[in-house]
Design a protein around this motif. Structure first.
Motif, PDB file in Angstrom:
ATOM      1  N   GLN A 152       2.621  20.596  11.968  1.00 15.62           N
ATOM      2  CA  GLN A 152       3.719  20.805  11.040  1.00 15.62           C
ATOM      3  C   GLN A 152       3.247  20.688   9.593  1.00 15.62           C
ATOM      4  O   GLN A 152       2.361  19.896   9.264  1.00 15.62           O
ATOM      5  CB  GLN A 152       4.831  19.783  11.310  1.00 15.62           C
ATOM      6  CG  GLN A 152       5.461  19.901  12.691  1.00 15.62           C
ATOM      7  CD  GLN A 152       4.823  18.996  13.734  1.00 15.62           C
ATOM      8  OE1 GLN A 152       3.594  18.893  13.801  1.00 15.62           O
ATOM      9  NE2 GLN A 152       5.648  18.347  14.540  1.00 15.62           N
ATOM     10  N   ALA A 153       3.889  21.471   8.723  1.00 11.52           N
ATOM     11  CA  ALA A 153       3.492  21.546   7.319  1.00 11.52           C
ATOM     12  C   ALA A 153       3.481  20.180   6.617  1.00 11.52           C
ATOM     13  O   ALA A 153       2.528  19.868   5.881  1.00 11.52           O
ATOM     14  CB  ALA A 153       4.403  22.517   6.577  1.00 11.52           C
ATOM     15  N   PRO A 154       4.507  19.327   6.776  1.00 11.48           N
ATOM     16  CA  PRO A 154       4.477  18.042   6.060  1.00 11.48           C
ATOM     17  C   PRO A 154       3.303  17.156   6.452  1.00 11.48           C
ATOM     18  O   PRO A 154       2.840  16.355   5.631  1.00 11.48           O
ATOM     19  CB  PRO A 154       5.811  17.394   6.453  1.00 11.48           C
ATOM     20  CG  PRO A 154       6.700  18.531   6.846  1.00 11.48           C
ATOM     21  CD  PRO A 154       5.785  19.521   7.492  1.00 11.48           C
ATOM     22  N   VAL A 155       2.818  17.301   7.674  1.00 12.02           N
ATOM     23  CA  VAL A 155       1.682  16.491   8.129  1.00 12.02           C
ATOM     24  C   VAL A 155       0.431  16.869   7.343  1.00 12.02           C
ATOM     25  O   VAL A 155      -0.316  16.011   6.852  1.00 12.02           O
ATOM     26  CB  VAL A 155       1.462  16.687   9.641  1.00 12.02           C
ATOM     27  CG1 VAL A 155       0.212  15.948  10.113  1.00 12.02           C
ATOM     28  CG2 VAL A 155       2.690  16.222  10.410  1.00 12.02           C
ATOM     29  N   ILE A 156       0.194  18.171   7.209  1.00 11.57           N
ATOM     30  CA  ILE A 156      -0.953  18.656   6.436  1.00 11.57           C
ATOM     31  C   ILE A 156      -0.807  18.251   4.973  1.00 11.57           C
ATOM     32  O   ILE A 156      -1.749  17.757   4.347  1.00 11.57           O
ATOM     33  CB  ILE A 156      -1.065  20.181   6.555  1.00 11.57           C
ATOM     34  CG1 ILE A 156      -1.175  20.600   8.019  1.00 11.57           C
ATOM     35  CG2 ILE A 156      -2.250  20.714   5.748  1.00 11.57           C
ATOM     36  CD1 ILE A 156      -0.992  22.098   8.246  1.00 11.57           C
ATOM     37  N   ALA A 157       0.370  18.456   4.422  1.00  9.95           N
ATOM     38  CA  ALA A 157       0.601  18.176   3.004  1.00  9.95           C
ATOM     39  C   ALA A 157       0.419  16.700   2.676  1.00  9.95           C
ATOM     40  O   ALA A 157      -0.054  16.348   1.589  1.00  9.95           O
ATOM     41  CB  ALA A 157       1.999  18.639   2.606  1.00  9.95           C
ATOM     42  N   ASN A 167       4.217   8.061   7.204  1.00 14.26           N
ATOM     43  CA  ASN A 167       5.476   7.927   6.472  1.00 14.26           C
ATOM     44  C   ASN A 167       5.600   8.950   5.365  1.00 14.26           C
ATOM     45  O   ASN A 167       6.695   9.485   5.131  1.00 14.26           O
ATOM     46  CB  ASN A 167       5.587   6.509   5.902  1.00 14.26           C
ATOM     47  CG  ASN A 167       6.327   5.572   6.821  1.00 14.26           C
ATOM     48  OD1 ASN A 167       7.553   5.543   6.814  1.00 14.26           O
ATOM     49  ND2 ASN A 167       5.584   4.837   7.627  1.00 14.26           N
ATOM     50  N   LEU A 168       4.503   9.239   4.678  1.00 12.97           N
ATOM     51  CA  LEU A 168       4.562  10.257   3.637  1.00 12.97           C
ATOM     52  C   LEU A 168       4.905  11.613   4.253  1.00 12.97           C
ATOM     53  O   LEU A 168       5.705  12.370   3.681  1.00 12.97           O
ATOM     54  CB  LEU A 168       3.233  10.330   2.891  1.00 12.97           C
ATOM     55  CG  LEU A 168       3.120  11.413   1.812  1.00 12.97           C
ATOM     56  CD1 LEU A 168       4.264  11.340   0.810  1.00 12.97           C
ATOM     57  CD2 LEU A 168       1.777  11.314   1.090  1.00 12.97           C
ATOM     58  N   PHE A 225       0.826  -1.207   0.000  1.00 10.57           N
ATOM     59  CA  PHE A 225       0.000   0.000   0.000  1.00 10.57           C
ATOM     60  C   PHE A 225       0.861   1.259   0.000  1.00 10.57           C
ATOM     61  O   PHE A 225       0.630   2.182  -0.783  1.00 10.57           O
ATOM     62  CB  PHE A 225      -0.913  -0.021   1.232  1.00 10.57           C
ATOM     63  CG  PHE A 225      -1.908   1.111   1.276  1.00 10.57           C
ATOM     64  CD1 PHE A 225      -3.046   1.084   0.493  1.00 10.57           C
ATOM     65  CD2 PHE A 225      -1.712   2.198   2.117  1.00 10.57           C
ATOM     66  CE1 PHE A 225      -3.985   2.116   0.535  1.00 10.57           C
ATOM     67  CE2 PHE A 225      -2.631   3.242   2.165  1.00 10.57           C
ATOM     68  CZ  PHE A 225      -3.769   3.197   1.374  1.00 10.57           C
ATOM     69  N   SER A 226       1.874   1.298   0.850  1.00 12.80           N
ATOM     70  CA  SER A 226       2.691   2.508   0.953  1.00 12.80           C
ATOM     71  C   SER A 226       3.527   2.727  -0.307  1.00 12.80           C
ATOM     72  O   SER A 226       3.716   3.870  -0.748  1.00 12.80           O
ATOM     73  CB  SER A 226       3.597   2.446   2.186  1.00 12.80           C
ATOM     74  OG  SER A 226       4.486   1.348   2.105  1.00 12.80           O
TER      75      SER A 226
END
Length: 390
Positions: free
Chosen positions: A111-116, A313-314, A77-78
C-alpha cells in the motif's frame, strides 16, 4: 522493468570465499582478501580500483557505537519522528506520485502509505540522504570486528554497482552503508532495484519513481501480504490476561474481543479473519496496538521495535488514521537504571545482548519472564518496582 542485477545478486550468495570473511589485521592485506572475493564475483577494474582507494572512516565506527536514539521511549521517538512536516509532505507526495504508487501496489501488493512512511522517516523524501562515503564506511565497519557479519556482505554488491556505473565510486549515504532516498543496502539495490521511470537506469538517489517501485519490491521480498493490515490501535481493559500479550503471540480477533479489547472509541473490533498479537510498547497502561503478520516486515527493515512501530504508525497516519492515544504509562527507567536491570537479568542467565540501556527485543522478553515468575502483570515494560523486586 525490474533490476538487471537480481541474478548477479543471487550469485553473490554462493560466491564468497570463506577465507575472505575474516575481520581485523592489517587493513591493506585485508582489502586484498576482499578484492579476491570481488574478482571471483565478476567485479571489474572500476570496482576493484574503488576498493583499492578505500580508506578507514573513524566517524562511521563511532556512529556504530553510539546509537543513543533508541534509548528514547516509543512515545518520545514517535512524537519526534511523526512530525506535521512529514505528514504534510507525505500527503503531497502521495498525490503527486499517485500513479506510481498505484502501480507499485498492483505489482507488489504494498500500500502507498507504507512506502511513503519509510520514504519520510529515512530521508525526508530524499532531502537528507547522508554524507558518509559509502564504500569507506562499509570497509571500515567490515574490517572492524564488532559486527562484521552485518556489513561485509554489502561490499561486493556495492563494488558491482560502482563497476557498472550505477553509482559513482564516491557515492555517499548513511553511516551503515545504505544508499538512496529510502536508504537501501547495496544488496537490496542489486536485488530489488526497479526502473520506475523507464529510462533504463535504476537511480535510487534522484528518481522518485525508481525509489517508490524499488522500495515496494524490497518490502514485498520481506514477506508482505497483499491487501492486509499491519497494525491497529486498540483500547485494552485493566484485567486482560497479560501473559497472552506480545507481538508474536498472534490470536484471532474474536479472542481479543472476548477479553475486552476494543477499538479506540470503545466499539467492538471488526473481525477480519486474521490473527494478531497485542503490542504494548510502554506497558499495559500505555498505547496498545494489534500487530498483524505484515508488522513483522517492519522489523525486517529495522530490528528496533521502537522504530518499526513508529514507521507503522506513520503509515497508518498517512492512510488517514488519527494520532494514537498515549494514555498514561507507568514511569520507565533511565539509562543507568536500565543498565542495572540488564545486569541483574544477565546474572539470572538471560541473554540481553549488550548491557547498553536500550530496551531491545531480548531485554523485553527477559522482563516478561521475570514478571511472570514474580507474579507481576506480564507486559514487558521495565519499572522501578521490577528493578527493586530483582
Amino acid at each position: 522493468m525490474r533490476s538487471r542485477f537480481g541474478f548477479l545478486a543471487a550469485l553473490l550468495l554462493t560466491a564468497v570465499p570463506a577465507a575472505a570473511q575474516q575481520c581485523g589485521g592489517d587493513f591493506e592485506a585485508w582489502k586484498q582478501g576482499v578484492a579476491a572475493e570481488a574478482r571471483a564475483a565478476g567485479v571489474g577494474a572500476a570496482g576493484l580500483d574503488a576498493l583499492e582507494n578505500a580508506t578507514l572512516d573513524e566517524k562511521a565506527l563511532a556512529r556504530d557505537r553510539a546509537q543513543g536514539v533508541f534509548t528514547q521511549t516509543f512515545i518520545e521517538f514517535s512524537n519526534r519522528m511523526i512530525s506535521s512536516h512529514r505528514l504534510k509532505q507525505g500527503a503531497a507526495n502521495l498525490q503527486k506520485y499517485a500513479e506510481i504508487f498505484a502501480r507499485a501496489d498492483r505489482e507488489f501488493g504494498v500500500q502507498a502509505p507504507v512506502i511513503a512512511a519509510f520514504w519520510a522517516l529515512e530521508t525526508d523524501f530524499g532531502a537528507v540522504q547522508g554524507d558518509f562515503h559509502t564504500l569507506n564506511a562499509l570497509v571500515s565497519l567490515s574490517h572492524d570486528c564488532r559486527r562484521p557479519q552485518l556489513f561485509r556482505p554489502q561490499i561486493v554488491p556495492l563494488l558491482m554497482l560502482i563497476d557498472r556505473g550505477v553509482v559513482p565510486a564516491d557515492v555517499t549515504g548513511a553511516w551503515a552503508g545504505e544508499i538512496g532516498q529510502t536508504q537501501m543496502l547495496p544488496s537490496d539495490y542489486l536485488g530489488h532495484g526497479v526502473d520506475g521511470d523507464g529510462n533504463g537506469l535504476v537511480d535510487l538517489r534522484g528518481s522518485a519513481p525508481d525509489v517508490i517501485m524499488s522500495t515496494a519490491s524490497k518490502i514485498q521480498s520481506r514477506g508482505w501480504k497483499r491487501d492486509q493490515p499491519w497494525i491497529e490501535e486498540v483500547r485494552v481493559p485493566d484485567d486482560l490476561p497479560w501473559e497472552q500479550t506480545g507481538r508474536t503471540n498472534k490470536l484471532p480477533l474474536t479472542q481479543w474481543t472476548q477479553w475486552g479489547v476494543t477499538r479506540p472509541d470503545g466499539t467492538p473490533l471488526l473481525d477480519n479473519g486474521l490473527k494478531a498479537g497485542l503490542a504494548l510498547p510502554m506497558g499495559r497502561k500505555g498505547p496498545a496496538f494489534l500487530t498483524y503478520d505484515n508488522f513483522d516486515v517492519y522489523l525486517e527493515w529495522n530490528q528496533s521495535f521502537t522504530y518499526a512501530l513508529t514507521a507503522a504508525n506513520l503509515a497508518a497516519r498517512l492512510g488517514g488514521a488519527p494520532r494514537f492515544d498515549p494514555r498514561n504509562p507507568e514511569p520507565g527507567l533511565n539509562g543507568d537504571q536500565m543498565k542495572a536491570l540488564q545486569t541483574k537479568l544477565e546474572a539470572k542467565g538471560y541473554d540481553v545482548g549488550t548491557v547498553d540501556g536500550i530496551l531491545g527485543t531480548n531485554t523485553r522478553e527477559a522482563i516478561r519472564k521475570e514478571q511472570m515468575r514474580l507474579g507481576l502483570p506480564v507486559d514487558g515494560w521495565p519499572t522501578l518496582e521490577l528493578l527493586a523486586r530483582l
